[in-house]
Design a protein around this motif. Sequence first.
Motif, mmCIF file in Angstrom:
data_model
loop_
_atom_site.group_PDB
_atom_site.id
_atom_site.type_symbol
_atom_site.label_atom_id
_atom_site.label_comp_id
_atom_site.label_asym_id
_atom_site.label_seq_id
_atom_site.Cartn_x
_atom_site.Cartn_y
_atom_site.Cartn_z
ATOM 1 N N ALA A 1 61.813 21.593 9.323
ATOM 2 C CA ALA A 1 62.067 21.250 10.721
ATOM 3 C C ALA A 1 60.763 21.050 11.485
ATOM 4 N N ASN A 2 60.800 20.102 12.435
ATOM 5 C CA ASN A 2 59.622 19.858 13.257
ATOM 6 C C ASN A 2 59.543 20.866 14.396
ATOM 7 N N ARG B 1 63.202 12.555 14.771
ATOM 8 C CA ARG B 1 62.948 13.522 13.698
ATOM 9 C C ARG B 1 63.813 14.769 13.895
ATOM 10 N N ALA B 2 63.944 15.220 15.141
ATOM 11 C CA ALA B 2 64.738 16.421 15.411
ATOM 12 C C ALA B 2 66.204 16.198 15.058
ATOM 13 N N THR C 1 62.663 21.140 16.768
ATOM 14 C CA THR C 1 63.806 21.843 16.179
ATOM 15 C C THR C 1 63.534 23.334 16.045
ATOM 16 N N ARG C 2 62.304 23.684 15.678
ATOM 17 C CA ARG C 2 61.969 25.109 15.549
ATOM 18 C C ARG C 2 62.067 25.809 16.901
ATOM 19 N N ARG D 1 70.105 18.431 8.610
ATOM 20 C CA ARG D 1 69.805 19.400 7.550
ATOM 21 C C ARG D 1 70.258 20.797 7.941
ATOM 22 N N ASP E 1 66.499 16.581 11.509
ATOM 23 C CA ASP E 1 66.445 18.019 11.224
ATOM 24 C C ASP E 1 67.806 18.676 11.430
#
Length: 243
Positions: free
Chosen positions: A189-190, A23-24, A193-194, A30, A27
């Motif tokens: 963002a998950n 997922r990251a 990523t944050r 993006r 992210d």
Amino acid sequence: MLPRVLEPETLDQLAPDDPAAQRARRDLRRVNAFMGARGILERALEKALAATDETVGGLGRRLRILEIGCGDGRLMLELARRRGERWPEVELDLLDRQPIVDAATIAAYAAAGWQARTVIADVMAWAGDDDRERWDVVVANLFLHHFDAEALRHLLAACARRADALAACEPRRSRFALAASHLIFFLGANAVTRHDGVLSVRAGFVGAELGAAWPGAAAAWRVEEYDDGLFTHCLVASRRTTS
């Protein structure tokens, strides 16, 4: 000026098949799109190649590019698809310590006219290798900020030894960029990523910090360090040609 603070990022500690890591990486694609990373990298690569006599037409062979810390390889793929006509004969090595680049991505490079292969290795092991393999240019995108000053000097020395140019795009360390890094949840963002986005800015570069770590003498290298866009700090180094 914000002091440079280096802390381990979560994504680097996760296995490639961890759902949070997958997922990251989505992210990050993006985030790269939001930052205009493909255009910034393209301009840096243009500078790296234009500053030498080694244009594609003059090489008489494939242009050899090495991307260090390539991740999933998708950013350079965007560039290949956009600039395939400009750089039609490219041999691209994608180096990362994790096997993240998939077969579909390698096939997409081939469809764009580039010959790509993966190199699974730790970049510091690569930097210490006495192998004489060389490249025309080394590319790094959001990667050099992972290293402390000593490791960065060692890595850049290896790039200078094994290539004729470097194009690096890194986080810009500024209060504005730091504030913006706290808002990337608006991009969907998950948590990984944050968290890592804030650490990336704190570990980023400003002024002439990257150029100061470059090992080449001024007579041998043309070194340009500059900001591009709101969040990116770049270093382009090209070996000067001799007549």
